[in-house]
Design a protein around this motif. Structure first.
Motif, PDB file in Angstrom:
ATOM      1  N   VAL A 141     -16.595  20.373   5.160  1.00  0.00           N
ATOM      2  CA  VAL A 141     -17.858  21.038   4.840  1.00  0.00           C
ATOM      3  C   VAL A 141     -18.614  20.209   3.818  1.00  0.00           C
ATOM      4  O   VAL A 141     -18.027  19.455   3.040  1.00  0.00           O
ATOM      5  N   GLY A 142     -19.923  20.364   3.825  1.00  0.00           N
ATOM      6  CA  GLY A 142     -20.728  19.807   2.752  1.00  0.00           C
ATOM      7  C   GLY A 142     -20.655  20.681   1.519  1.00  0.00           C
ATOM      8  O   GLY A 142     -20.261  21.852   1.587  1.00  0.00           O
ATOM      9  N   SER A 143     -21.053  20.136   0.384  1.00  0.00           N
ATOM     10  CA  SER A 143     -20.954  20.899  -0.863  1.00  0.00           C
ATOM     11  C   SER A 143     -21.856  22.129  -0.843  1.00  0.00           C
ATOM     12  O   SER A 143     -21.527  23.155  -1.440  1.00  0.00           O
ATOM     13  N   GLY A 144     -23.000  22.057  -0.137  1.00  0.00           N
ATOM     14  CA  GLY A 144     -23.866  23.222  -0.050  1.00  0.00           C
ATOM     15  C   GLY A 144     -23.202  24.368   0.684  1.00  0.00           C
ATOM     16  O   GLY A 144     -23.266  25.524   0.258  1.00  0.00           O
ATOM     17  N   VAL A 149     -17.689  17.111   1.258  1.00  0.00           N
ATOM     18  CA  VAL A 149     -18.551  15.932   1.160  1.00  0.00           C
ATOM     19  C   VAL A 149     -19.660  16.214   0.158  1.00  0.00           C
ATOM     20  O   VAL A 149     -20.423  17.177   0.309  1.00  0.00           O
ATOM     21  N   SER A 150     -19.732  15.393  -0.876  1.00  0.00           N
ATOM     22  CA  SER A 150     -20.754  15.546  -1.915  1.00  0.00           C
ATOM     23  C   SER A 150     -21.122  14.185  -2.459  1.00  0.00           C
ATOM     24  O   SER A 150     -20.345  13.583  -3.210  1.00  0.00           O
ATOM     25  N   GLY A 151     -22.284  13.686  -2.075  1.00  0.00           N
ATOM     26  CA  GLY A 151     -22.698  12.382  -2.579  1.00  0.00           C
ATOM     27  C   GLY A 151     -22.885  12.376  -4.087  1.00  0.00           C
ATOM     28  O   GLY A 151     -22.579  11.393  -4.759  1.00  0.00           O
ATOM     29  N   SER A 152     -23.365  13.488  -4.638  1.00  0.00           N
ATOM     30  CA  SER A 152     -23.649  13.552  -6.075  1.00  0.00           C
ATOM     31  C   SER A 152     -22.407  13.815  -6.914  1.00  0.00           C
ATOM     32  O   SER A 152     -22.394  13.522  -8.111  1.00  0.00           O
ATOM     33  N   GLY A 153     -21.381  14.421  -6.302  1.00  0.00           N
ATOM     34  CA  GLY A 153     -20.196  14.822  -7.064  1.00  0.00           C
ATOM     35  C   GLY A 153     -20.371  16.122  -7.818  1.00  0.00           C
ATOM     36  O   GLY A 153     -19.478  16.525  -8.580  1.00  0.00           O
ATOM     37  N   ARG A 154     -21.490  16.818  -7.584  1.00  0.00           N
ATOM     38  CA  ARG A 154     -21.713  18.101  -8.258  1.00  0.00           C
ATOM     39  C   ARG A 154     -20.997  19.196  -7.469  1.00  0.00           C
ATOM     40  O   ARG A 154     -21.555  19.776  -6.538  1.00  0.00           O
ATOM     41  N   GLY A 158     -20.132  22.548   8.869  1.00  0.00           N
ATOM     42  CA  GLY A 158     -21.477  22.523   8.286  1.00  0.00           C
ATOM     43  C   GLY A 158     -21.510  21.845   6.927  1.00  0.00           C
ATOM     44  O   GLY A 158     -20.500  21.329   6.471  1.00  0.00           O
ATOM     45  N   GLY A 159     -22.695  21.827   6.393  1.00  0.00           N
ATOM     46  CA  GLY A 159     -23.888  22.479   6.913  1.00  0.00           C
ATOM     47  C   GLY A 159     -24.675  21.631   7.889  1.00  0.00           C
ATOM     48  O   GLY A 159     -24.248  20.556   8.321  1.00  0.00           O
ATOM     49  N   PRO A 160     -25.891  22.106   8.221  1.00  0.00           N
ATOM     50  CA  PRO A 160     -26.712  21.439   9.217  1.00  0.00           C
ATOM     51  C   PRO A 160     -27.080  19.992   8.879  1.00  0.00           C
ATOM     52  O   PRO A 160     -27.203  19.168   9.784  1.00  0.00           O
ATOM     53  N   THR A 161     -27.250  19.677   7.598  1.00  0.00           N
ATOM     54  CA  THR A 161     -27.591  18.299   7.231  1.00  0.00           C
ATOM     55  C   THR A 161     -26.412  17.367   7.497  1.00  0.00           C
ATOM     56  O   THR A 161     -26.568  16.292   8.103  1.00  0.00           O
ATOM     57  N   LEU A 162     -25.223  17.764   7.062  1.00  0.00           N
ATOM     58  CA  LEU A 162     -24.034  16.950   7.295  1.00  0.00           C
ATOM     59  C   LEU A 162     -23.767  16.831   8.792  1.00  0.00           C
ATOM     60  O   LEU A 162     -23.517  15.732   9.309  1.00  0.00           O
TER      61      LEU A 162
END
Length: 283
Positions: free
Chosen positions: A92-95, A138-143, A213-217
């Protein structure tokens, strides 16, 4: 168990013996078989629930999850659990992570506990998988909120895929103290899906990856030709779209031309009540 899901179309490509134990096979309305992964990357499948007009999230605080789209449909949740029970890893993406409850784990029995024992036997006896699926964030920012259960639950291995800058932020946030959480930095700022798949295959032994998800990933994976199958539940409601930001479909922030748009082959169509459960394979 949910009411038995009725199969309308089924185009299996394997003549091998059934994979699912009998009780799960009856409930699902058929078997569930995936081709072996290639040598270069895992076999990647996506799972979404959508309204008839293509919305996968209301984008409203506290009402943005798939349950609000499906009406908390029990067969949809049963299928989600079945896919989690099948997978070596759930990504999953971080969002998407932060839209779930803090205590949520991406394992089969958390989404459909009524089939806990059946999922467990299927995973251990039929698939010979002894551990829960690897959780991949998955989190490019690491937040990332490191207080969440997926980073602190014994027996759950979690991998955070990020950039160099994201790794530095995670290190400063204390990720090194989390014994079951690993961090891998890949080239960014937008991490290539192929690089993530190569990492999962080579370093973590992942053969079947479930994308939730999400849709962007998911859109990046589709745009790069890195999705092999899509499981899509169509819920019998209409959500609509109005002002930006628009409510998303299951692919966001990428678009295709008629000459390049991916086409899909139908594998199965199932129904229960007014919901449809579709399975597609990349053409």
């Amino acid at each position: 168990m949910p009411e038995i899901i009725r199969t309308l179309i089924d185009r299996p490509e394997s003549s091998a013996p059934p994979v699912l134990p009998e009780e799960l096979r009856i409930a699902y309305g058929g078997d569930l078989w995936f081709p072996p992964s290639g040598s270069q990357r895992p076999y990647a499948i996506g799972n979404f629930v959508s309204t008839v007009d293509g919305v996968v999230s209301y984008e409203i605080a506290g009402k943005s999850g798939g349950g609000d789209i499906s009406g908390f449909d029990q067969p949809d949740r049963f299928i989600m659990g079945l896919l989690r029970a099948s997978a070596d890893a759930v990504m999953v993406g971080s969002g998407t992570l932060h839209e779930t409850a803090p205590e949520h784990l991406f394992v089969a029995d958390r989404v459909f506990p009524q089939a806990r024992d059946l999922y467990a036997r299927y995973r251990s006896e039929a698939l010979k998988k002894t551990a829960p699926p690897l959780h991949v964030v998955v989190s490019g920012s690491g937040r990332v909120d490191l207080t969440r259960a997926i980073f602190r639950t014994p027996g759950i291995r979690t991998l955070i895929v990020t950039t160099q800058a994201g790794r530095d932020l995670l290190a400063a946030s204390g990720v090194g103290s989390l014994v079951s959480t690993d961090v891998r930095a890949l080239e960014g700022p937008i991490i290539a899906p192929a690089s993530m798949l190569e990492l999962l295959s080579a370093r973590f032994g992942v053969s079947l990856l479930l994308l939730e998800g999400g849709p962007t990933l998911f859109g990046r994976f589709v745009a790069d030709g890195c999705v092999d199958e899509l499981f899509l539940t169509i819920a019998p409601q209409v959500a609509g779209r109005n002002m930006p930001p628009l409510r998303p479909g299951f692919i966001a922030r990428v678009e295709f031309l008629p000459e390049t748009a991916p086409w899909l082959d139908i594998v199965s169509v199932k129904e229960r009540g007014n919901h449809l459960y579709l399975r597609y394979r990349a053409a």
